[in-house]
Design a protein around this motif. Sequence first.
Motif, PDB file in Angstrom:
ATOM      1  N   TYR A  83      -2.349  16.288   2.248  1.00 15.20           N
ATOM      2  CA  TYR A  83      -2.164  14.971   2.882  1.00 15.20           C
ATOM      3  C   TYR A  83      -2.439  13.895   1.837  1.00 15.20           C
ATOM      4  O   TYR A  83      -3.509  13.843   1.236  1.00 15.20           O
ATOM      5  N   HIS A  84      -1.460  13.023   1.587  1.00 14.26           N
ATOM      6  CA  HIS A  84      -1.578  11.952   0.603  1.00 14.26           C
ATOM      7  C   HIS A  84      -1.563  10.611   1.336  1.00 14.26           C
ATOM      8  O   HIS A  84      -0.822  10.437   2.314  1.00 14.26           O
ATOM      9  N   TYR A  85      -2.307   9.644   0.842  1.00 12.04           N
ATOM     10  CA  TYR A  85      -2.387   8.364   1.539  1.00 12.04           C
ATOM     11  C   TYR A  85      -2.868   7.265   0.593  1.00 12.04           C
ATOM     12  O   TYR A  85      -3.576   7.504  -0.380  1.00 12.04           O
ATOM     13  N   PHE A  93      -5.362   4.351   0.323  1.00 12.78           N
ATOM     14  CA  PHE A  93      -6.592   4.004   1.039  1.00 12.78           C
ATOM     15  C   PHE A  93      -6.964   2.533   0.892  1.00 12.78           C
ATOM     16  O   PHE A  93      -7.926   2.070   1.516  1.00 12.78           O
ATOM     17  N   GLU A 141      -5.948  12.014  -1.740  1.00 13.90           N
ATOM     18  CA  GLU A 141      -5.384  13.293  -1.325  1.00 13.90           C
ATOM     19  C   GLU A 141      -6.494  14.058  -0.617  1.00 13.90           C
ATOM     20  O   GLU A 141      -7.514  14.369  -1.255  1.00 13.90           O
ATOM     21  N   ILE A 144      -5.021   5.540  -4.259  1.00 17.64           N
ATOM     22  CA  ILE A 144      -4.386   6.651  -3.550  1.00 17.64           C
ATOM     23  C   ILE A 144      -5.357   7.810  -3.389  1.00 17.64           C
ATOM     24  O   ILE A 144      -6.219   8.052  -4.232  1.00 17.64           O
ATOM     25  N   GLN A 179       0.841  -1.197   0.000  1.00 21.48           N
ATOM     26  CA  GLN A 179       0.000   0.000   0.000  1.00 21.48           C
ATOM     27  C   GLN A 179       0.878   1.250   0.000  1.00 21.48           C
ATOM     28  O   GLN A 179       1.945   1.276   0.616  1.00 21.48           O
ATOM     29  N   HIS A 180       0.447   2.284  -0.707  1.00 23.56           N
ATOM     30  CA  HIS A 180       1.204   3.534  -0.767  1.00 23.56           C
ATOM     31  C   HIS A 180       1.258   4.150   0.633  1.00 23.56           C
ATOM     32  O   HIS A 180       0.257   4.193   1.349  1.00 23.56           O
ATOM     33  N   ARG A 204     -10.301  10.507  -3.650  1.00 21.90           N
ATOM     34  CA  ARG A 204      -9.633   9.217  -3.852  1.00 21.90           C
ATOM     35  C   ARG A 204      -9.660   8.842  -5.328  1.00 21.90           C
ATOM     36  O   ARG A 204     -10.603   9.161  -6.036  1.00 21.90           O
ATOM     37  N   ASN A 248       1.470   6.950   3.760  1.00 28.44           N
ATOM     38  CA  ASN A 248       0.810   8.219   4.052  1.00 28.44           C
ATOM     39  C   ASN A 248       1.871   9.295   4.259  1.00 28.44           C
ATOM     40  O   ASN A 248       2.861   9.075   4.964  1.00 28.44           O
ATOM     41  N   ARG A 249       1.608  10.480   3.667  1.00 25.35           N
ATOM     42  CA  ARG A 249       2.570  11.577   3.798  1.00 25.35           C
ATOM     43  C   ARG A 249       1.805  12.894   3.892  1.00 25.35           C
ATOM     44  O   ARG A 249       0.708  13.022   3.349  1.00 25.35           O
ATOM     45  N   LYS A 250       2.418  13.869   4.540  1.00 29.43           N
ATOM     46  CA  LYS A 250       1.767  15.161   4.710  1.00 29.43           C
ATOM     47  C   LYS A 250       2.782  16.277   4.473  1.00 29.43           C
ATOM     48  O   LYS A 250       3.917  16.198   4.953  1.00 29.43           O
TER      49      LYS A 250
END
Length: 292
Positions: free
Chosen positions: A75-77, A79, A55, A53, A31-32, A59, A34-36
């Motif tokens: 915020y990227h994540y 899901f 933002e 993914i 899974q990708h 999604r 999570n980054r902020k």
Amino acid sequence: MIKAADIVHIPAPPAPYFLECGHTVYAAGDQHPNRKNLGVFDLLLVEQGTLFIGEEEKRWELGPGETLLLLPDRYHYGFKPCEDRCSFYWLHFQTVCPWQESAAGSLPALYQPEEHIRIYGTAPYSIQLPKHWHLPYPAQTYRLMDKLLAYTTERQSSAYWSGQQTFDELVRMMDLRQLEQYASPVVTVAEQTEAYIKNHYRSEITGETLSEALHFHYNYITRCLKQVYGMTPHEYLLHYRLEQAKLLLLKTEWPVSEIAKYVGFRHAPYFSNRFTIKNGCSPQKFRKQYSQ
């Protein structure tokens, strides 16, 4: 195809600059992260499989040939884990100019065009990158990404220029303003007006001549140019004539009166007055600053 939302506008010059890129492969179940507030633009291009993914509240399920531009301050994540093998390219870039995201078809007020012209000496060009896109020619984009990856193994002195040139080619290919089917009518009319002024600035240009040449009502032409460049046609004409005069003051020994006439001013005193207001000094003093 472009969806009804979201184009990222980046003014240029100066153009965005390339930082780094890579190629990632996820196995099923990966899974990708999570980054902020990553601080850079992160362009994703899926080659195989599906990448899940998000933002902020949005999604996407990205398939082969699809791109997503993640923004520096969001915020990227991931899901959802990948269901099968997924491979994708990623590319980081940045710009020193303010940027803005908007709905398709709208023109955000990114900056004051007059200020941009004062600093960079030219009217701004807004690069329009799709937030989410299905590439019309994915194989061509894959080749560009592979070239960028190859440069990472070269000496920096050669890789810098090669990488930036390839990145510029990639950005141009994705710039919606280069694609007629996505061109904004307002931007198109503004660019046509700008081109006409630049080609005819030495002649008399009136509302009637512009309307006749461009086949639009002068009020509409004015509204388009004002919206895109922050100037009316008359203001843009005055600006361009004065910029051409500056070049002639630096590159020739022509008298000021001759320069004024050459760039389209009927009266030298009026030219000198407008030049002084715009540049804070007279044409003679401007020339003297750069003379021995």
